[in-house]
Design a protein around this motif. Structure first.
Motif, PDB file in Angstrom:
ATOM      1  N   LEU A   1       1.156  -2.813 -21.381  1.00 25.10           N
ATOM      2  CA  LEU A   1       1.781  -3.516 -20.623  1.00 25.10           C
ATOM      3  C   LEU A   1       2.311  -2.770 -19.302  1.00 25.10           C
ATOM      4  O   LEU A   1       2.544  -3.286 -18.187  1.00 25.10           O
ATOM      5  CB  LEU A   1       3.123  -3.988 -21.194  1.00 25.10           C
ATOM      6  N   LYS A   2       2.114  -1.319 -19.575  1.00 23.53           N
ATOM      7  CA  LYS A   2       2.595  -0.577 -18.371  1.00 23.53           C
ATOM      8  C   LYS A   2       1.686   0.081 -17.723  1.00 23.53           C
ATOM      9  O   LYS A   2       1.725   0.715 -16.748  1.00 23.53           O
ATOM     10  CB  LYS A   2       3.440   0.673 -19.025  1.00 23.53           C
ATOM     11  N   ARG A   3       0.312  -0.040 -18.201  1.00 24.09           N
ATOM     12  CA  ARG A   3      -0.967   0.497 -17.337  1.00 24.09           C
ATOM     13  C   ARG A   3      -1.253  -0.426 -16.234  1.00 24.09           C
ATOM     14  O   ARG A   3      -1.154  -1.820 -16.512  1.00 24.09           O
ATOM     15  CB  ARG A   3      -2.127   0.428 -18.495  1.00 24.09           C
ATOM     16  N   ARG A   4      -1.660   0.248 -15.226  1.00 28.63           N
ATOM     17  CA  ARG A   4      -2.280  -0.492 -14.166  1.00 28.63           C
ATOM     18  C   ARG A   4      -3.430   0.213 -13.572  1.00 28.63           C
ATOM     19  O   ARG A   4      -3.132   1.392 -13.395  1.00 28.63           O
ATOM     20  CB  ARG A   4      -1.106  -0.612 -13.160  1.00 28.63           C
ATOM     21  N   PRO A   5      -4.432  -0.267 -12.736  1.00 30.15           N
ATOM     22  CA  PRO A   5      -5.421   0.450 -12.130  1.00 30.15           C
ATOM     23  C   PRO A   5      -4.615   1.040 -10.813  1.00 30.15           C
ATOM     24  O   PRO A   5      -3.939   0.228 -10.180  1.00 30.15           O
ATOM     25  CB  PRO A   5      -6.475  -0.629 -11.757  1.00 30.15           C
ATOM     26  N   GLU A   6      -5.111   2.224 -10.885  1.00 30.17           N
ATOM     27  CA  GLU A   6      -4.687   3.038  -9.591  1.00 30.17           C
ATOM     28  C   GLU A   6      -5.565   2.710  -8.501  1.00 30.17           C
ATOM     29  O   GLU A   6      -6.795   2.805  -8.671  1.00 30.17           O
ATOM     30  CB  GLU A   6      -4.577   4.557 -10.028  1.00 30.17           C
ATOM     31  N   GLU A   7      -5.045   2.514  -7.251  1.00 29.63           N
ATOM     32  CA  GLU A   7      -5.618   2.335  -5.910  1.00 29.63           C
ATOM     33  C   GLU A   7      -5.275   3.281  -5.021  1.00 29.63           C
ATOM     34  O   GLU A   7      -4.096   3.411  -4.860  1.00 29.63           O
ATOM     35  CB  GLU A   7      -5.416   1.026  -5.307  1.00 29.63           C
ATOM     36  N   PHE A   8      -6.283   4.137  -4.594  1.00 24.84           N
ATOM     37  CA  PHE A   8      -5.797   5.316  -3.572  1.00 24.84           C
ATOM     38  C   PHE A   8      -6.302   4.933  -2.255  1.00 24.84           C
ATOM     39  O   PHE A   8      -7.180   4.475  -2.105  1.00 24.84           O
ATOM     40  CB  PHE A   8      -6.417   6.757  -3.959  1.00 24.84           C
ATOM     41  N   ILE A   9      -5.483   5.192  -1.305  1.00 24.21           N
ATOM     42  CA  ILE A   9      -5.844   4.648   0.186  1.00 24.21           C
ATOM     43  C   ILE A   9      -5.841   6.125   0.884  1.00 24.21           C
ATOM     44  O   ILE A   9      -5.180   6.975   0.829  1.00 24.21           O
ATOM     45  CB  ILE A   9      -4.505   3.822   0.658  1.00 24.21           C
ATOM     46  N   VAL A  10      -7.091   6.100   1.805  1.00 18.20           N
ATOM     47  CA  VAL A  10      -7.074   7.237   2.707  1.00 18.20           C
ATOM     48  C   VAL A  10      -6.024   7.513   3.753  1.00 18.20           C
ATOM     49  O   VAL A  10      -5.162   6.270   3.977  1.00 18.20           O
ATOM     50  CB  VAL A  10      -8.399   7.002   3.588  1.00 18.20           C
ATOM     51  N   ASP A  11      -5.538   8.739   3.692  1.00 21.32           N
ATOM     52  CA  ASP A  11      -4.584   9.195   4.612  1.00 21.32           C
ATOM     53  C   ASP A  11      -3.268   9.247   3.836  1.00 21.32           C
ATOM     54  O   ASP A  11      -2.210   9.548   4.469  1.00 21.32           O
ATOM     55  CB  ASP A  11      -4.570   8.623   5.987  1.00 21.32           C
ATOM     56  N   LYS A  12      -3.267   8.795   2.530  1.00 19.12           N
ATOM     57  CA  LYS A  12      -1.978   8.885   2.038  1.00 19.12           C
ATOM     58  C   LYS A  12      -1.898  10.131   1.090  1.00 19.12           C
ATOM     59  O   LYS A  12      -2.835  10.723   1.031  1.00 19.12           O
ATOM     60  CB  LYS A  12      -1.752   7.640   0.876  1.00 19.12           C
TER      61      LYS A  12
ATOM     62  N   SER B   1      -8.709  12.561   1.966  1.00 19.42           N
ATOM     63  CA  SER B   1      -9.345  12.395   3.191  1.00 19.42           C
ATOM     64  C   SER B   1     -10.464  11.428   3.038  1.00 19.42           C
ATOM     65  O   SER B   1     -10.723  10.731   4.322  1.00 19.42           O
ATOM     66  CB  SER B   1     -10.008  13.696   3.305  1.00 19.42           C
ATOM     67  N   GLU B   2     -11.281  11.014   1.991  1.00 22.13           N
ATOM     68  CA  GLU B   2     -12.124   9.827   1.919  1.00 22.13           C
ATOM     69  C   GLU B   2     -12.065   9.539   0.638  1.00 22.13           C
ATOM     70  O   GLU B   2     -11.769   9.942  -0.485  1.00 22.13           O
ATOM     71  CB  GLU B   2     -13.343  10.586   2.373  1.00 22.13           C
ATOM     72  N   ARG B   3     -12.737   8.197   0.386  1.00 24.05           N
ATOM     73  CA  ARG B   3     -12.815   7.599  -1.026  1.00 24.05           C
ATOM     74  C   ARG B   3     -14.395   7.830  -1.170  1.00 24.05           C
ATOM     75  O   ARG B   3     -15.219   7.406  -0.398  1.00 24.05           O
ATOM     76  CB  ARG B   3     -12.483   6.168  -0.651  1.00 24.05           C
ATOM     77  N   VAL B   4     -14.536   8.481  -2.411  1.00 25.64           N
ATOM     78  CA  VAL B   4     -15.647   8.744  -3.057  1.00 25.64           C
ATOM     79  C   VAL B   4     -16.058   7.573  -4.348  1.00 25.64           C
ATOM     80  O   VAL B   4     -15.214   7.557  -5.194  1.00 25.64           O
ATOM     81  CB  VAL B   4     -15.853  10.158  -3.488  1.00 25.64           C
TER      82      VAL B   4
END
Length: 148
Positions: A25-36, A68-71
């Motif tokens: 219930l507490k798990r969620r997919p992580e989305e990382f955004i460039v420049d954050k 810096s970038e998404r790989v």
């Protein structure tokens, strides 16, 4: 006896499934955004001194670092690392580069700047001279021979 063992296994399986449902219930997919900016989790290993602190005081996260970038995926070149059967490798110091003395209220601590192997680019850390002499005496023997 076999029936009791089966009953205990069923109870353990039910308890594990229940705990998994609570954790999911507490798990969620992580989305990382460039420049954050993000903090990196540090997984301390026994006997490895990193980031200048031991035990309870060693940091759990380091950073912040900017994305810096998404790989899409990161693949290690297996020839660059000597992996053992547990798929881990040990970092070995190449040499020490510099020394300094850090003074506290009651004592002076000798520190050495160490260049570590198994990195894409050179990585250095400041370590206490006593701990490095205890683990890697060969580093200091080579330097003392060159100095004479």
């Amino acid at each position: 006896m076999t029936e009791k063992v089966r009953l205990v296994r069923d109870h353990l399986k039910a308890a594990q499934d229940r705990q998994k449902s609570y954790a999911d219930l507490k798990r969620r997919p992580e989305e990382f955004i460039v420049d954050k900016q993000v903090l990196l989790r540090v997984s301390p290993m026994r006997g490895v001194v990193r980031f200048g602190a031991h035990g309870k005081l060693s940091p759990r996260f380091i950073g912040p670092y900017e994305i810096s970038e998404r790989v899409a995926s990161h693949v290690l070149d297996p020839e660059s690392l000597d992996l053992d059967t547990s798929l881990s490798y040990s970092e070995q110091p190449v040499r020490y580069l510099d020394t300094k003395v850090r003074s506290t209220r009651r004592k002076d601590i000798s520190m050495v700047k160490v260049l570590w192997s198994n990195h894409e680019h050179e990585a250095t850390t400041w370590e206490t001279e006593d701990s490095m002499r205890a683990k890697y005496l060969h580093l200091f023997q080579k330097w003392s021979e060159w100095e004479t």
